[in-house]
Design a protein around this motif. Structure first.
Motif, short mmCIF file in Angstrom:
data_model
loop_
_atom_site.label_atom_id
_atom_site.label_comp_id
_atom_site.label_asym_id
_atom_site.label_seq_id
_atom_site.Cartn_x
_atom_site.Cartn_y
_atom_site.Cartn_z
N GLN A 210 0.44 -1.52 -0.06
CA GLN A 210 0.07 0.04 -0.62
C GLN A 210 0.74 1.30 -0.22
O GLN A 210 0.27 2.43 -0.33
CB GLN A 210 -1.12 0.52 1.39
N ASP A 214 0.10 4.13 -2.40
CA ASP A 214 -0.40 4.75 -2.59
C ASP A 214 0.37 6.79 -2.31
O ASP A 214 -0.03 7.24 -3.55
CB ASP A 214 -0.03 5.67 -0.57
N GLN A 293 -6.47 3.24 13.20
CA GLN A 293 -6.97 2.25 12.34
C GLN A 293 -6.99 0.42 12.54
O GLN A 293 -5.90 -0.16 13.38
CB GLN A 293 -5.31 1.86 11.53
N LEU A 294 -7.16 -0.29 11.77
CA LEU A 294 -7.10 -2.04 11.89
C LEU A 294 -7.50 -2.47 10.23
O LEU A 294 -7.81 -1.92 9.90
CB LEU A 294 -8.27 -2.80 13.16
N VAL A 295 -6.73 -3.81 10.69
CA VAL A 295 -6.84 -4.61 9.70
C VAL A 295 -7.77 -5.59 9.43
O VAL A 295 -6.84 -6.41 10.22
CB VAL A 295 -5.08 -4.79 8.45
N ARG A 323 -9.53 1.14 2.37
CA ARG A 323 -7.98 0.78 2.01
C ARG A 323 -8.29 -0.19 1.92
O ARG A 323 -8.35 -0.74 2.80
CB ARG A 323 -6.92 1.59 1.98
N GLU A 325 -6.70 -3.95 0.34
CA GLU A 325 -4.60 -4.15 -1.08
C GLU A 325 -5.01 -5.64 -0.91
O GLU A 325 -5.66 -5.91 0.27
CB GLU A 325 -3.31 -3.77 0.66
N PHE A 334 -6.69 -7.37 2.22
CA PHE A 334 -6.54 -6.51 3.52
C PHE A 334 -6.79 -5.82 3.13
O PHE A 334 -7.06 -4.28 2.45
CB PHE A 334 -4.80 -6.60 3.55
N SER A 336 -7.67 -1.98 5.40
CA SER A 336 -7.25 -1.22 6.54
C SER A 336 -8.47 -0.43 6.82
O SER A 336 -8.81 0.46 5.73
CB SER A 336 -6.10 -0.15 5.99
N ALA A 338 -10.32 3.15 9.32
CA ALA A 338 -10.07 4.02 9.66
C ALA A 338 -11.27 4.49 10.65
O ALA A 338 -12.26 4.49 10.04
CB ALA A 338 -9.44 4.89 8.84
N GLY A 360 -3.77 -6.21 12.05
CA GLY A 360 -3.72 -5.55 13.32
C GLY A 360 -3.96 -4.53 13.18
O GLY A 360 -5.28 -4.04 12.74
#
Length: 360
Positions: A210, A214, A293-295, A323, A325, A334, A336, A338, A360
């Motif tokens: 990512q 970005d 943030q968490l994934v 986001r 990925e 994954f 992500s 917010a 994560g």
């Protein structure tokens, strides 16, 4: 249908992304939108798309919005001022000082013209990319000058408010210096970084995550358009790039002697400076607020992402950003996510109990 603040018709010249989006947004408010474009094909697409109608004899627009490339903006604005002597004319080019100077030099009636610039767009242009909601909540700069009256400029203010944007007043000089920093230089940096990938080994490119996505996202923008933009704002862009070059030189010297006394401190200060700069970027709805943030691991199968978003809503948590990925060679992605910090623990517990894997 919400009633428009505008009282007359609006002529949009140029039906790319911005022109078509303006037309679509105004049509939703019942405004009579007249479309014009040098390309008959683009014009037909925009009309079929519902962004407005074709010009007709006797049209007397209240407002004209010129949405053409920067290198022809002043010429088209001058032609519209001459063809419609009772209309107020604006443009949406991403540079503001050069067109105004060219118009004044040509003797055009700038008492009916003021330049504007909506800070909205996408990597891809054309009428098919148009969206009625493109400008919602986005800054829209009005680069006013002494030669236009408030009464004349009010139609432009009404246009911006009708499209849901946030009106920002600047001088043309302030605008061009500002966009050089927050738009034009980032485009250059992104493009130069993406160029490093051309000759990179496949093994390296396959590791792209990512971070590189970005940084290089806007490098996919139209080179021909950016040649015009950068050329029209060259001095301001070069000034910032000179400072950026000094930053790079200082950082390179530190990395070339990483064991030197104070090197780690200098490196940490450079990186911390980046943190401080990011913290100043306005967030959602213009708030300077950082999000947690968490994934979440999402199986790459139909319906899984929709299920995740639905269960975030069921948790009564507002999704501030998302986001995606993909993992190379694996049927998994994954997400992500917010959220505001005070809702993070609740969301993690909620998703975990429903079988989602938190990465994560």
């Amino acid at each position: 249908m919400v009633e428009s603040r505008l009282t007359g018709s609006v002529r949009v010249v140029g039906v790319g992304l911005l022109g078509t989006s303006i037309g679509l947004g105004l049509r939703e408010r019942g405004v009579d939108v007249i479309l014009a474009d040098a390309s008959p094909t683009h014009l037909r697409i925009a009309i079929d798309y519902g962004a407005g109608r074709q010009a007709a004899a006797g049209d007397e627009p209240q407002l004209i919005v010129v949405c053409v490339p920067p290198d022809v903006t002043a010429r088209v604005v001058a032609a519209e001022l001459e063809a419609y002597p009772h209309a107020t004319v604006t443009d949406v080019a991403s540079v503001k000082l050069a067109p105004l100077r060219e118009l004044r030099a040509s003797g055009a009636d700038v008492s009916r013209y003021v330049g504007t610039h909506p800070m909205a767009g996408a990597e891809r242009g054309g009428p098919l990319s148009g969206r009625a909601d493109l400008f919602l909540g986005r800054p829209w700069v009005v680069a006013a000058h002494d030669g236009i009256s408030y009464q004349r400029g009010s139609a432009i203010d009404d246009l911006i408010l009708d499209l849901g944007a946030t009106l920002v007043e600047m001088t043309p000089e302030e605008h061009d210096r500002s966009v050089a920093l927050v738009s034009h230089v980032p485009q250059v940096v992104s493009s130069l970084m993406a160029r490093r990938l051309i000759d990179a080994p496949h093994a390296a490119v396959n590791l792209a995550g990512q971070g590189i996505r970005d940084v290089t996202r806007i490098a996919a923008s139209d080179p021909e358009l950016w040649v015009q933009i950068l050329g029209a704002n060259a001095a301001a862009v070069a000034g910032i790039l000179n400072l950026y070059r000094d930053d790079l030189t200082r950082l390179i010297e530190t990395l070339e002697a990483p064991e030197a006394v104070g090197a780690s401190r200098r490196l940490a200060e450079e990186l911390a400076g980046g943190n401080a700069g990011v913290a100043r970027i306005p967030g959602k709805h213009g708030l300077d607020r950082r999000y947690a943030q968490l994934v979440v691991m999402v199986d790459d199968t139909p319906g899984e992402l929709a299920r995740l978003l639905g269960e975030i809503g069921e948790a009564d948590v507002n999704l501030e950003d998302l986001r995606l990925e993909h993992s190379p060679g694996a049927q998994i992605g994954f997400a992500s996510i917010a959220v505001v910090p005070e809702r993070l623990a609740h969301l993690i517990e909620w998703l975990s109990t429903r079988g989602w894997r938190i990465a994560g």
